[in-house]
Structures are given as C-alpha cells and as structure tokens.
Design a protein around this motif. Structure first.
Motif, PDB file in Angstrom:
ATOM      1  N   ASP A  37       0.823  -1.199   0.000  1.00 18.12           N
ATOM      2  CA  ASP A  37       0.000   0.000   0.000  1.00 18.12           C
ATOM      3  C   ASP A  37       0.862   1.255   0.000  1.00 18.12           C
ATOM      4  OD1 ASP A  37      -2.810  -1.057   0.257  1.00 18.12           O
ATOM      5  OD2 ASP A  37      -1.909  -2.015   2.009  1.00 18.12           O
ATOM      6  N   ALA A  38       2.043   1.169   0.608  1.00 17.17           N
ATOM      7  CA  ALA A  38       2.968   2.298   0.622  1.00 17.17           C
ATOM      8  C   ALA A  38       4.387   1.786   0.786  1.00 17.17           C
ATOM      9  CB  ALA A  38       2.622   3.271   1.747  1.00 17.17           C
ATOM     10  N   VAL A  39       5.321   2.466   0.146  1.00 21.79           N
ATOM     11  CA  VAL A  39       6.741   2.198   0.296  1.00 21.79           C
ATOM     12  C   VAL A  39       7.376   3.465   0.860  1.00 21.79           C
ATOM     13  CG1 VAL A  39       8.909   1.649  -0.859  1.00 21.79           C
ATOM     14  CG2 VAL A  39       6.776   0.567  -1.618  1.00 21.79           C
ATOM     15  N   ILE A  40       8.129   3.296   1.924  1.00 20.16           N
ATOM     16  CA  ILE A  40       8.775   4.426   2.587  1.00 20.16           C
ATOM     17  C   ILE A  40      10.281   4.197   2.577  1.00 20.16           C
ATOM     18  CG2 ILE A  40       8.976   5.747   4.720  1.00 20.16           C
ATOM     19  CD1 ILE A  40       6.159   4.752   5.459  1.00 20.16           C
ATOM     20  N   ILE A  41      11.008   5.111   1.964  1.00 22.19           N
ATOM     21  CA  ILE A  41      12.469   5.042   1.928  1.00 22.19           C
ATOM     22  C   ILE A  41      13.011   6.030   2.948  1.00 22.19           C
ATOM     23  CG2 ILE A  41      14.545   5.316   0.509  1.00 22.19           C
ATOM     24  CD1 ILE A  41      12.823   4.703  -1.941  1.00 22.19           C
ATOM     25  N   GLY A  42      13.955   5.594   3.779  1.00 23.02           N
ATOM     26  CA  GLY A  42      14.491   6.441   4.823  1.00 23.02           C
ATOM     27  C   GLY A  42      15.760   7.163   4.404  1.00 23.02           C
ATOM     28  N   SER A  43      16.141   8.138   5.200  1.00 27.63           N
ATOM     29  CA  SER A  43      17.389   8.856   4.967  1.00 27.63           C
ATOM     30  C   SER A  43      18.591   7.987   5.332  1.00 27.63           C
ATOM     31  CB  SER A  43      17.415  10.155   5.782  1.00 27.63           C
ATOM     32  OG  SER A  43      17.106   9.911   7.143  1.00 27.63           O
ATOM     33  N   TYR A  44      19.720   8.321   4.767  1.00 23.76           N
ATOM     34  CA  TYR A  44      21.005   7.645   5.002  1.00 23.76           C
ATOM     35  C   TYR A  44      21.024   6.183   4.556  1.00 23.76           C
ATOM     36  CZ  TYR A  44      23.744  11.316   7.211  1.00 23.76           C
ATOM     37  OH  TYR A  44      24.487  12.456   7.436  1.00 23.76           O
ATOM     38  N   VAL A  45      20.088   5.776   3.714  1.00 28.21           N
ATOM     39  CA  VAL A  45      20.145   4.424   3.154  1.00 28.21           C
ATOM     40  C   VAL A  45      21.355   4.345   2.225  1.00 28.21           C
ATOM     41  CG1 VAL A  45      19.016   2.847   1.524  1.00 28.21           C
ATOM     42  CG2 VAL A  45      17.685   3.942   3.338  1.00 28.21           C
ATOM     43  N   PRO A  46      22.183   3.313   2.346  1.00 26.84           N
ATOM     44  CA  PRO A  46      23.336   3.187   1.450  1.00 26.84           C
ATOM     45  C   PRO A  46      22.910   3.201  -0.015  1.00 26.84           C
ATOM     46  CG  PRO A  46      23.531   1.641   3.273  1.00 26.84           C
ATOM     47  CD  PRO A  46      22.153   2.248   3.371  1.00 26.84           C
TER      48      PRO A  46
END
Length: 371
Positions: free
Chosen positions: A85-94
């Motif tokens: 339903d949703a994809v959330i990408i976080g900060s500082y992901v390589p």
C-alpha cells in the motif's frame, strides 16, 4: 481504522542501534503500526558494521529482511514493493539515490520519504552533496515525512518542491521506556554517539560543570569518542549502550542532558528521540536551546533550558526536589499523550490514507510479509 495496510520500509537499520538513532525511531514507529494491525516489511542493507552489532536481529513486530546489493533489493523484493500500500524510503540508506530511482521505477502505489535527519539532509543539499537523496528526487515522493516540523515543512514545499511535507517526529515505545526504580547513581548523564558538532556543547554543559562540581557524579554513554578528550575524574564513560539498557540508564540519573546537532539547532523544531526516552523514564531533562523546543516541552515546566555551564551548575545545585519531580512529570505526561510509537503510527497511517494511489498496474497481493 480502515483495512490494515501493507507497508514496505527501506531504512538505514532496524537490527542495530550502534552509532545511529534510526533503529530506535523505526522500532517505536513499527511496533505502533503492528499494534494497530498493519503489516511492515523492513528492508535493510546488510553491512558489516551493523551485522557485528545487532541488538535486534529478529523483531517480533515486523518482517525484517536483508539485501546485499541494489539488484537484490529490486529483484528479490520487487513484487512486495509493487504491491504494498505504501513504500517508505528512509534517509542515510546506502546508495540512497540509486535506491530511490530503482524503487520509483517499480511504480509502487504510494512512494514516500522519511527523513530522520531533515536539517542535515537540507544542509547537504544546499552544499551540493547528494549522499542519499538528490535534489531532483524530492518532488518524486507523494509525501516527504520529516523528522523536523515547524518552518522546515514550509521550506521543504516552497524551496525544495516537496509535494507534501508532513512532520513525523521520532517517538518512544511507552511499553519499554519507564522508570526502573533503581537508586540514583549519577547527578547528570548524557547518552549519544560522539559528534564533532555536538562536542563543544557537551564540553560546555557537562564537562565544565563536572570540573566545577567535583563532588557530583557524571556519566557519558556512547561510542566513537576520541581518546584525546580529557574527561574529569568524576565523569564515568560507558561505550555503546543498547536500547534495552536505556531505561535503567535514565532511571539512575538525577538529571539527563540533551545536546542537539548544529544543523538541527539551525533548523529548529527537531526533537531528539533522547528527549522522549528520558521523559518516558521520568528523568528531568536539561537541554540546549533550539526554536520549537518550547512547543514540545515548555521551559521551566517540562524542561530546564541551559545556555551555559553556569545554568547547568545552577540546576544541579539549586533546583529543589519538588520542582525537579514536577518538571519530570510534566514532560512524561506530554510524551505519553503525543509522542509514543502508537501516537506516531496513527499519524503516519492517517497521512498515508490521505494520499491518492498512483495510477499503475497492481502486482499480486503482498504475500512476503507476515504479521
């Protein structure tokens, strides 16, 4: 509540809290989501520095999977990404910029960014540094969830062209952070990884008071402090402290110190998870000042703001026990009402449900996520 949501989170780390504040933030939020019936698949890059320091290798509140390269992320987990339903990408992901491009190309139903480092991110972008997020990618997201609120949200939409900027402060797991009832061991403590921009404030608000008050006891817990730092003899040092030890650590302090990174002070409205953790444990907080702090914890009522070492010395030597306890209670009430993982999860779900679904062909139902 509408139907339970299937959410994929691609974040820096959930398994290890070593040297980062992301893990505890994600844990509180995802536990809250799980308690409300939502299902989360957390995808974490398998890197050696976290693999050797994992304090939560098998969470019971979500499905945690590791990937070793971008091709594995989009290949092995592409179906889950497309059907969530949703994809959330976080900060500082390589390889964050490449990850964002690859995930966006899969056309997920809703694509969001969760910036747990918003002031740092914007400062990097202003310098032309695109370590984990490119300036041109910000408008790609349906929502930009931000660690910082207040004026920062206006800047994100006006200057960086975010479609929708939403504050999503960090939070605390109310079931795991509480006063343990242990005897007080230190008069003032600080919990945080070494950071060059925080160190001058730590020197001013803890080390200098420790020198001025040799009869009192101080403690600093966190990794990566240089051996060149000259600590007073009444300051105890503790290396990395895993989250399950945090409640005991806070409960043994008469006061705890909050020190904020320079970029976050400049941005304002960026409460650290340490503020919420300490308050949940009933430990009175002494904090440096930044805009927006009063909106979270009013000065003198729920926090003691210190602008100098003398302010810290005054709090440690002159604040009476009644005021100290009243301040800690006021902070705890505010946290329990508005800053728990459950409260934050409700905010996130409400925001996600308000986003229109992207017009793309749906993939088969998400079957790789277990409750």
């Amino acid at each position: 509540m509408t139907k339970p949501l299937d959410i994929v989170v691609i974040g820096l780390s959930l398994s290890s809290s070593w040297g980062n504040g992301h893990a505890t933030t994600f844990r509180a939020l995802i536990r809250g989501l799980n308690q409300q019936g939502h299902r989360v698949l957390f995808l974490e890059r398998d890197v050696p520095w976290y693999a050797s320091q994992r304090d939560l290798p098998a969470p019971d509140f979500c499905q945690l999977e590791y990937y070793s390269a971008l091709a594995e992320l989009t290949g092995k987990f592409g179906g889950a990404i497309q059907s969530a339903d949703a994809v959330i990408i976080g900060s500082y992901v390589p390889e964050g910029v490449a990850v964002i491009d690859a995930v966006a190309a899969l056309s997920p139903r809703r694509l969001c960014f969760y910036d747990i480092d918003t002031p740092v991110t914007l400062a990097k972008l202003d310098r032309g540094e695109e370590e984990y997020l490119a300036l041109e990618q910000i408008p790609v997201f349906d929502a930009y969830f931000s660690f910082s609120g207040g004026e920062v949200l206006t800047r994100l939409e006006r200057d960086y062209h975010a479609r929708q900027a939403v504050d999503l402060y960090c939070s605390v797991d109310a079931e795991r952070y509480y006063n343990t009832g242990e005897p007080q061991e230190w008069d003032l403590g600080y919990l945080g990884t070494y950071s060059p921009d925080r160190q001058p404030t730590l020197e001013r608000l803890l080390i200098e008071p420790a020198r001025a008050l040799p009869h009192l006891r101080f403690v600093v817990a966190g990794p990566q402090y240089p051996t060149t730092i000259e600590w007073p003899s009444n300051v105890e040092l503790i290396d990395h402290l895993p989250p399950h030890d945090h409640p005991s650590f806070y409960s043994r302090q008469r006061f705890t110190l909050n020190v904020t990174r320079a970029d976050m002070i400049a941005a304002g409205w960026s409460p650290s998870v340490r503020l919420f953790e300490a308050a949940a444990c009933g430990t009175p907080i002494i904090s440096d000042y930044w805009r927006g702090l009063d909106e979270v914890f009013p000065d003198g009522e729920a926090v003691c703001i210190a602008r100098s070492g003398e302010d810290v010395v005054k709090a440690l030597t002159q604040m009476d026990e009644q005021h100290r306890k009243a301040m800690s209670l006021a902070a705890k009430v505010r946290v329990m009402q508005s800053h728990t993982g459950a409260a934050r999860a409700k905010q996130l779900v409400s925001a996600l449900e308000g986003l229109p679904e992207r017009l793309s062909q749906r993939a088969p139902a998400l079957d790789t996520v277990s409750a």
